[in-house]
Write a protein that holds these residues in place. Structure first.
Motif, PDB file in Angstrom:
ATOM      1  N   ARG A 102       0.891  -1.251   0.045  1.00  0.00           N
ATOM      2  CA  ARG A 102      -0.070  -0.151   0.119  1.00  0.00           C
ATOM      3  C   ARG A 102       0.886   1.235   0.014  1.00  0.00           C
ATOM      4  NH1 ARG A 102      -4.793   2.594   1.466  1.00  0.00           N
ATOM      5  NH2 ARG A 102      -4.876   4.242   2.703  1.00  0.00           N
ATOM      6  N   VAL A 103       1.866   1.074   0.820  1.00  0.00           N
ATOM      7  CA  VAL A 103       2.756   2.411   0.754  1.00  0.00           C
ATOM      8  C   VAL A 103       3.572   2.674  -0.606  1.00  0.00           C
ATOM      9  CG1 VAL A 103       4.995   3.378   1.836  1.00  0.00           C
ATOM     10  CG2 VAL A 103       3.149   2.237   3.202  1.00  0.00           C
ATOM     11  N   LEU A 104       3.758   1.631  -1.285  1.00  0.00           N
ATOM     12  CA  LEU A 104       4.708   1.569  -2.361  1.00  0.00           C
ATOM     13  C   LEU A 104       3.740   2.031  -3.510  1.00  0.00           C
ATOM     14  CD1 LEU A 104       7.125  -1.260  -2.278  1.00  0.00           C
ATOM     15  CD2 LEU A 104       7.659   1.153  -1.906  1.00  0.00           C
ATOM     16  N   PHE A 105       2.443   1.667  -3.420  1.00  0.00           N
ATOM     17  CA  PHE A 105       1.635   2.002  -4.597  1.00  0.00           C
ATOM     18  C   PHE A 105       1.148   3.459  -4.514  1.00  0.00           C
ATOM     19  CE2 PHE A 105      -2.570   3.401  -5.684  1.00  0.00           C
ATOM     20  CZ  PHE A 105      -2.796   2.817  -6.996  1.00  0.00           C
ATOM     21  N   TRP A 106       0.951   4.008  -3.349  1.00  0.00           N
ATOM     22  CA  TRP A 106       0.899   5.514  -3.220  1.00  0.00           C
ATOM     23  C   TRP A 106       2.021   6.211  -3.410  1.00  0.00           C
ATOM     24  CZ3 TRP A 106      -3.763   7.123  -3.995  1.00  0.00           C
ATOM     25  CH2 TRP A 106      -4.661   6.373  -3.655  1.00  0.00           C
ATOM     26  N   ILE A 199       5.903   9.553   3.549  1.00  0.00           N
ATOM     27  CA  ILE A 199       6.496  11.032   3.059  1.00  0.00           C
ATOM     28  C   ILE A 199       7.893  10.438   2.832  1.00  0.00           C
ATOM     29  CG2 ILE A 199       7.258  13.275   4.041  1.00  0.00           C
ATOM     30  CD1 ILE A 199       4.320  12.985   5.738  1.00  0.00           C
ATOM     31  N   LEU A 200       8.629  10.000   3.748  1.00  0.00           N
ATOM     32  CA  LEU A 200      10.160   9.704   3.505  1.00  0.00           C
ATOM     33  C   LEU A 200      10.218   9.130   2.135  1.00  0.00           C
ATOM     34  CD1 LEU A 200      12.697  10.310   4.952  1.00  0.00           C
ATOM     35  CD2 LEU A 200      12.649   7.843   6.254  1.00  0.00           C
ATOM     36  N   ILE A 201       9.812   8.141   1.750  1.00  0.00           N
ATOM     37  CA  ILE A 201       9.669   7.387   0.435  1.00  0.00           C
ATOM     38  C   ILE A 201       9.717   8.353  -0.617  1.00  0.00           C
ATOM     39  CG2 ILE A 201       8.852   5.715  -1.071  1.00  0.00           C
ATOM     40  CD1 ILE A 201       8.559   4.026   1.250  1.00  0.00           C
ATOM     41  N   ALA A 239       7.000  -4.338  -7.861  1.00  0.00           N
ATOM     42  CA  ALA A 239       7.193  -5.826  -7.967  1.00  0.00           C
ATOM     43  C   ALA A 239       8.711  -5.928  -7.953  1.00  0.00           C
ATOM     44  CB  ALA A 239       6.677  -6.076  -9.552  1.00  0.00           C
ATOM     45  N   LEU A 240       9.640  -5.265  -8.292  1.00  0.00           N
ATOM     46  CA  LEU A 240      11.016  -5.307  -8.363  1.00  0.00           C
ATOM     47  C   LEU A 240      11.384  -5.302  -6.911  1.00  0.00           C
ATOM     48  CD1 LEU A 240      13.504  -5.773 -10.027  1.00  0.00           C
ATOM     49  CD2 LEU A 240      13.796  -3.484 -10.043  1.00  0.00           C
ATOM     50  N   TYR A 241      10.726  -4.313  -5.942  1.00  0.00           N
ATOM     51  CA  TYR A 241      11.097  -4.470  -4.583  1.00  0.00           C
ATOM     52  C   TYR A 241      11.018  -5.604  -4.038  1.00  0.00           C
ATOM     53  CZ  TYR A 241      10.790  -3.833   0.395  1.00  0.00           C
ATOM     54  OH  TYR A 241      10.858  -4.019   1.719  1.00  0.00           O
ATOM     55  N   PHE A 242       9.731  -6.275  -4.286  1.00  0.00           N
ATOM     56  CA  PHE A 242       9.202  -7.550  -3.433  1.00  0.00           C
ATOM     57  C   PHE A 242      10.049  -8.651  -4.091  1.00  0.00           C
ATOM     58  CE2 PHE A 242       5.553  -4.804  -2.643  1.00  0.00           C
ATOM     59  CZ  PHE A 242       5.617  -5.202  -1.319  1.00  0.00           C
ATOM     60  N   ALA A 243      10.561  -8.646  -5.258  1.00  0.00           N
ATOM     61  CA  ALA A 243      11.295 -10.027  -5.798  1.00  0.00           C
ATOM     62  C   ALA A 243      12.774 -10.022  -5.203  1.00  0.00           C
ATOM     63  CB  ALA A 243      11.252  -9.627  -7.320  1.00  0.00           C
ATOM     64  N   LEU A 244      13.133  -8.727  -5.030  1.00  0.00           N
ATOM     65  CA  LEU A 244      14.614  -8.640  -4.612  1.00  0.00           C
ATOM     66  C   LEU A 244      14.836  -8.608  -2.796  1.00  0.00           C
ATOM     67  CD1 LEU A 244      16.208  -6.361  -7.273  1.00  0.00           C
ATOM     68  CD2 LEU A 244      16.034  -8.792  -6.966  1.00  0.00           C
ATOM     69  N   ALA A 245      13.671  -8.013  -2.129  1.00  0.00           N
ATOM     70  CA  ALA A 245      13.936  -7.568  -0.958  1.00  0.00           C
ATOM     71  C   ALA A 245      14.478  -8.522  -0.104  1.00  0.00           C
ATOM     72  CB  ALA A 245      12.621  -7.544  -0.493  1.00  0.00           C
ATOM     73  N   SER A 246      14.223 -10.084  -0.183  1.00  0.00           N
ATOM     74  CA  SER A 246      14.918 -10.953   0.500  1.00  0.00           C
ATOM     75  C   SER A 246      16.528 -11.187   0.212  1.00  0.00           C
ATOM     76  CB  SER A 246      14.032 -12.297   0.432  1.00  0.00           C
ATOM     77  OG  SER A 246      14.093 -12.909  -0.994  1.00  0.00           O
ATOM     78  N   VAL A 247      16.975 -10.738  -0.959  1.00  0.00           N
ATOM     79  CA  VAL A 247      18.255 -11.013  -1.267  1.00  0.00           C
ATOM     80  C   VAL A 247      18.921  -9.898  -1.912  1.00  0.00           C
ATOM     81  CG1 VAL A 247      17.614 -13.500  -2.494  1.00  0.00           C
ATOM     82  CG2 VAL A 247      17.584 -11.386  -3.831  1.00  0.00           C
ATOM     83  N   ILE A 248      18.272  -8.677  -1.348  1.00  0.00           N
ATOM     84  CA  ILE A 248      19.064  -7.351  -1.494  1.00  0.00           C
ATOM     85  C   ILE A 248      20.606  -7.426  -1.023  1.00  0.00           C
ATOM     86  CG2 ILE A 248      18.382  -6.280   0.303  1.00  0.00           C
ATOM     87  CD1 ILE A 248      17.998  -4.837  -2.999  1.00  0.00           C
ATOM     88  N   HIS A 249      20.797  -8.113  -0.139  1.00  0.00           N
ATOM     89  CA  HIS A 249      22.225  -7.919   0.517  1.00  0.00           C
ATOM     90  C   HIS A 249      23.265  -8.602  -0.364  1.00  0.00           C
ATOM     91  CE1 HIS A 249      20.740 -11.798   1.605  1.00  0.00           C
ATOM     92  NE2 HIS A 249      21.834 -12.288   1.796  1.00  0.00           N
ATOM     93  N   ARG A 250      22.659  -9.445  -1.295  1.00  0.00           N
ATOM     94  CA  ARG A 250      23.443  -9.946  -2.243  1.00  0.00           C
ATOM     95  C   ARG A 250      24.073  -9.038  -3.498  1.00  0.00           C
ATOM     96  NH1 ARG A 250      23.070 -15.612  -3.101  1.00  0.00           N
ATOM     97  NH2 ARG A 250      24.978 -15.218  -4.495  1.00  0.00           N
TER      98      ARG A 250
END
Length: 348
Positions: A102-106, A199-201, A239-250
């Motif tokens: 929801r936050v990312l949509f808005w 707001i920060l995003i 979609a890219l955020y949720f796809a990479l969120a768990s492996v973003i440290h890589r």
């Protein structure tokens, strides 16, 4: 002129339908976006972008088609920069996973409006004052170098200027109130930490747009190409955020690749009256820098699967308005700090 109006109107309707479908179907109920669902959405948005690119090649020629592809690749690559920051913000404020969509949509809806304004302003400035392209180029080089120097910094979110400004001027609940941005308490409208995160995003995207939009202007000054490449990149950001969120440290070394992309396109703008880099060359350099840094990241971080490694990487990058920890800013947290909100969304 009629054809141009039809192109803009048709694309606006297309984007409106996509957003309405997203809001009415995908965002109807709060839920955690799974990796599989995120990958399917990434594939869908990327496919739509390629179909649109094929249309540009067919109706406007190969040069415009290459400009769109290069602009899209630059914007999509720099969107990963946003993802690093979004992950850091969500981690710091312990935003429950089911409310992140929801936050990312808005946030993305606001980003589309802001970028549209910046594109119109940028196009008008370049057409009226050619010399401003040198300022854009110098700014991109400066931004790229600044990003390189910030790769390993941990931002001091407690002293973020935007966070402190909002907290000092608005009444805020102690914890999350479901997916609500505002609630009524004793007849007083109060902001929830979820709206502070939004707001920060939004502010972060505005700052990053000042980098990414001039980067596309290094490829083309056609406002339709600049706008559409931005829109397709932004639409696929969630979609890219949720796809990479768990492996973003890589993807640690991707930060270096993105920084170098800004430096290269900035240099391209600075040299525009001396050497006009072919669009295909710019596309190739961007692909090599981004693709190479991704491959290098995956090879170098094969052993970084531990939770503590992922958490540590998720807390490093540059957040607009946040000084780096250890840079002399106080890191003391206030007693009403929204960062202390537990992940279950309940107030303390």
């Amino acid at each position: 002129m009629d054809q141009i109006v039809l192109m803009w109107a048709g694309f606006a309707v297309f984007v409106g339908v996509l957003l309405a479908f997203d809001l009415g179907v995908f965002s109807k109920k709060s839920h955690v976006i799974s990796g599989r669902e995120a990958l399917m959405r990434c594939a869908a948005y990327s496919t739509l972008a390629m179909i649109f690119a094929a249309g540009v090649f067919h109706f406007q020629g190969s040069q415009k088609g290459l400009e769109f592809l290069t602009g899209y690749l630059i914007e999509y690559s720099l969107s990963v920069d946003n993802i690093f920051v979004i992950a850091l913000i969500f981690t710091h404020f312990a935003v429950p996973p089911q409310y992140q969509h929801r936050v990312l949509f808005w946030g993305i809806l606001g980003a589309l409006v802001m970028r549209g304004v910046l594109i119109v302003a940028g196009t008008a400035l370049i057409q009226e004052f050619h010399w401003i392209i040198y300022i854009f180029g110098a700014f991109l080089i400066f931004s790229g170098i600044k990003m390189l120097m910030s790769v390993d910094d941990e931002p001091d979110m407690e002293n973020n200027r935007i966070v402190k400004f909002v907290r000092s001027r608005f009444r805020m609940t102690d914890g999350y109130e479901g997916q609500k941005f505002f609630v009524m308490r004793d007849g007083v409208r109060m902001m929830t930490p979820l709206f502070l995160v939004l707001i920060l995003i939004e502010f972060t995207d505005l700052v990053f747009a000042v980098d990414s939009i001039p980067a596309v202007f290094s490829v083309t000054t056609d406002p339709f190409i600049v706008w559409t490449s931005n829109v397709f990149a932004i639409l696929g950001l969630r979609a890219l955020y949720f796809a990479l969120a768990s492996v973003i440290h890589r993807f640690h070394y991707l930060k270096y690749g993105l920084s170098l992309v800004l430096v290269v396109v900035g240099a391209k703008m600075m040299l525009v009256d001396i050497y006009k880099m072919p669009t295909a060359v710019a596309l190739g350099i961007t692909a090599v820098l981004v693709g190479g840094s991704i491959v290098f990241s995956m090879l170098k971080t094969r052993a970084d699967a531990a939770p503590e490694a992922a958490d540590g990487e998720a807390r490093r990058w540059w957040v607009p308005g946040s000084p780096a920890k250890g840079a002399g800013a106080s890191t003391a947290a206030s007693s009403g700090d929204a960062a202390a909100v537990p992940s279950d969304g309940k107030g303390q």
